[in-house]
Design a protein around this motif. Structure first.
Motif, short mmCIF file in Angstrom:
data_model
loop_
_atom_site.label_atom_id
_atom_site.label_comp_id
_atom_site.label_asym_id
_atom_site.label_seq_id
_atom_site.Cartn_x
_atom_site.Cartn_y
_atom_site.Cartn_z
N GLN A 85 -73.29 -55.20 -10.55
CA GLN A 85 -73.60 -56.87 -10.68
C GLN A 85 -74.45 -57.24 -9.30
N PHE A 86 -73.65 -56.59 -8.13
CA PHE A 86 -74.26 -57.01 -6.75
C PHE A 86 -75.87 -56.35 -6.63
N ALA A 87 -75.83 -55.11 -7.35
CA ALA A 87 -77.33 -54.36 -7.48
C ALA A 87 -78.19 -55.44 -8.21
N ASN A 88 -77.66 -55.90 -9.54
CA ASN A 88 -78.50 -56.63 -10.50
C ASN A 88 -78.92 -58.05 -9.85
N ASN A 89 -78.03 -58.65 -9.25
CA ASN A 89 -78.26 -59.91 -8.53
C ASN A 89 -79.33 -59.86 -7.41
N TYR A 90 -79.35 -58.57 -6.78
CA TYR A 90 -80.09 -58.32 -5.60
C TYR A 90 -81.79 -58.23 -6.29
N ILE A 91 -81.66 -57.51 -7.32
CA ILE A 91 -82.88 -57.40 -8.14
C ILE A 91 -83.34 -58.75 -8.51
N ILE A 92 -82.78 -59.46 -9.23
CA ILE A 92 -82.92 -60.63 -9.73
C ILE A 92 -83.60 -61.62 -8.33
N THR A 93 -82.76 -61.51 -7.23
CA THR A 93 -83.18 -62.25 -6.22
C THR A 93 -84.67 -61.71 -5.54
N SER A 94 -84.71 -60.49 -5.59
CA SER A 94 -86.15 -60.01 -5.25
C SER A 94 -87.16 -60.31 -5.87
N LEU A 95 -87.25 -60.45 -7.34
CA LEU A 95 -88.00 -60.76 -8.35
C LEU A 95 -88.29 -62.27 -8.43
N THR A 96 -87.42 -63.07 -8.06
CA THR A 96 -87.68 -64.50 -7.88
C THR A 96 -88.04 -64.97 -6.60
N SER A 97 -87.97 -64.32 -5.62
CA SER A 97 -88.20 -64.77 -4.42
C SER A 97 -89.70 -65.39 -4.20
N ASP A 98 -90.01 -66.15 -3.46
CA ASP A 98 -91.53 -66.84 -3.24
C ASP A 98 -92.53 -65.67 -3.01
N ASN A 99 -92.32 -64.83 -2.38
CA ASN A 99 -93.25 -63.72 -1.85
C ASN A 99 -93.48 -62.74 -2.85
N ASN A 100 -92.80 -62.64 -4.03
CA ASN A 100 -93.18 -61.79 -5.08
C ASN A 100 -93.73 -62.61 -6.13
N ASN A 101 -94.65 -61.80 -6.74
CA ASN A 101 -95.22 -62.26 -8.06
C ASN A 101 -95.29 -61.06 -9.21
N GLU A 102 -95.73 -61.60 -10.44
CA GLU A 102 -95.44 -60.70 -11.39
C GLU A 102 -96.09 -59.06 -11.23
N SER A 103 -96.99 -58.91 -10.26
CA SER A 103 -97.35 -57.60 -10.17
C SER A 103 -96.55 -56.81 -9.33
N SER A 104 -95.54 -57.29 -8.82
CA SER A 104 -94.65 -56.63 -7.90
C SER A 104 -93.35 -56.16 -8.82
N LEU A 105 -93.43 -56.30 -10.01
CA LEU A 105 -92.26 -55.50 -10.97
C LEU A 105 -91.94 -54.20 -10.80
N PRO A 106 -92.64 -53.32 -10.60
CA PRO A 106 -92.19 -52.12 -10.46
C PRO A 106 -91.44 -51.85 -9.37
N LEU A 107 -90.23 -51.73 -9.40
CA LEU A 107 -89.26 -51.94 -8.40
C LEU A 107 -89.07 -50.91 -7.31
N LYS A 108 -90.12 -50.51 -7.03
CA LYS A 108 -90.32 -49.13 -6.07
C LYS A 108 -89.65 -49.74 -4.66
N ASN A 109 -90.21 -50.83 -4.22
CA ASN A 109 -89.86 -51.34 -2.92
C ASN A 109 -88.47 -51.90 -2.78
N ILE A 110 -87.65 -51.90 -3.79
CA ILE A 110 -86.33 -52.18 -3.52
C ILE A 110 -85.56 -50.90 -3.27
N TYR A 111 -84.65 -50.85 -1.95
CA TYR A 111 -84.15 -49.82 -1.48
C TYR A 111 -82.65 -50.17 -1.30
N PHE A 112 -81.69 -49.34 -1.80
CA PHE A 112 -80.43 -49.48 -1.88
C PHE A 112 -79.85 -48.28 -0.85
N LYS A 113 -78.94 -48.67 -0.06
CA LYS A 113 -78.47 -47.70 0.97
C LYS A 113 -77.49 -46.55 0.35
#
Length: 144
Positions: free
Chosen positions: A37-65
């Protein structure tokens, strides 16, 4: 008589061990769901932040430790229950089928999970978790 007592004692011991094993598995499933759930919320936050747009949907830029996140299979649904992204090459975005139970639960309750469910395409069983953000209308469905 003594033999019956010993058998009864062993049967209660085995029943207790099986009961505690079930309790431990349930507790571990809740902890694992919390982590996803923490990872899902992180993904939702990264998709809806102001600096992301629809073209950034491929989630390759999200890094989990944590190392198990490298095998994370992610799907993103919109509020119309339509899959708009998946990083699983065996699934297509236009795939039409019944929604998984954890996705249905997340659309109604905000989150849901299913441990050890086997996917419809014959993959090995995995732990599935889903998180729905009602404000943005995005649902993230993950599998490990």
């Amino acid at each position: 008589m003594f033999f019956i007592f010993i058998i009864t004692l062993w049967s209660f011991t085995i029943a207790f061990i099986l009961y505690m094993d079930g309790q431990t598995r349930g507790h571990k499933a809740k902890l694992f769901d919390t982590e996803l759930q923490f990872a899902n919320n992180y993904i939702i936050t990264s998709l809806t932040s102001d600096n992301n747009n629809e073209s950034s949907l491929p989630l390759k830029n999200i890094y989990f430790k944590k190392p198990f996140y490298k095998k994370l299979v992610t799907s993103v649904y919109d509020s119309d229950k339509k899959r708009i992204y998946t990083n699983n090459p065996s699934h297509s975005i236009d795939f039409k089928s019944k929604l998984p139970p954890e996705v249905e639960e997340a659309f109604t309750n905000g989150s849901g999970y299913t441990p050890n469910r086997k996917s419809s395409n014959g993959e090995r069983p995995g732990f599935y978790s889903a998180t729905y953000d009602k404000n943005t209308g995005i649902l993230v469905h993950t599998k490990l």
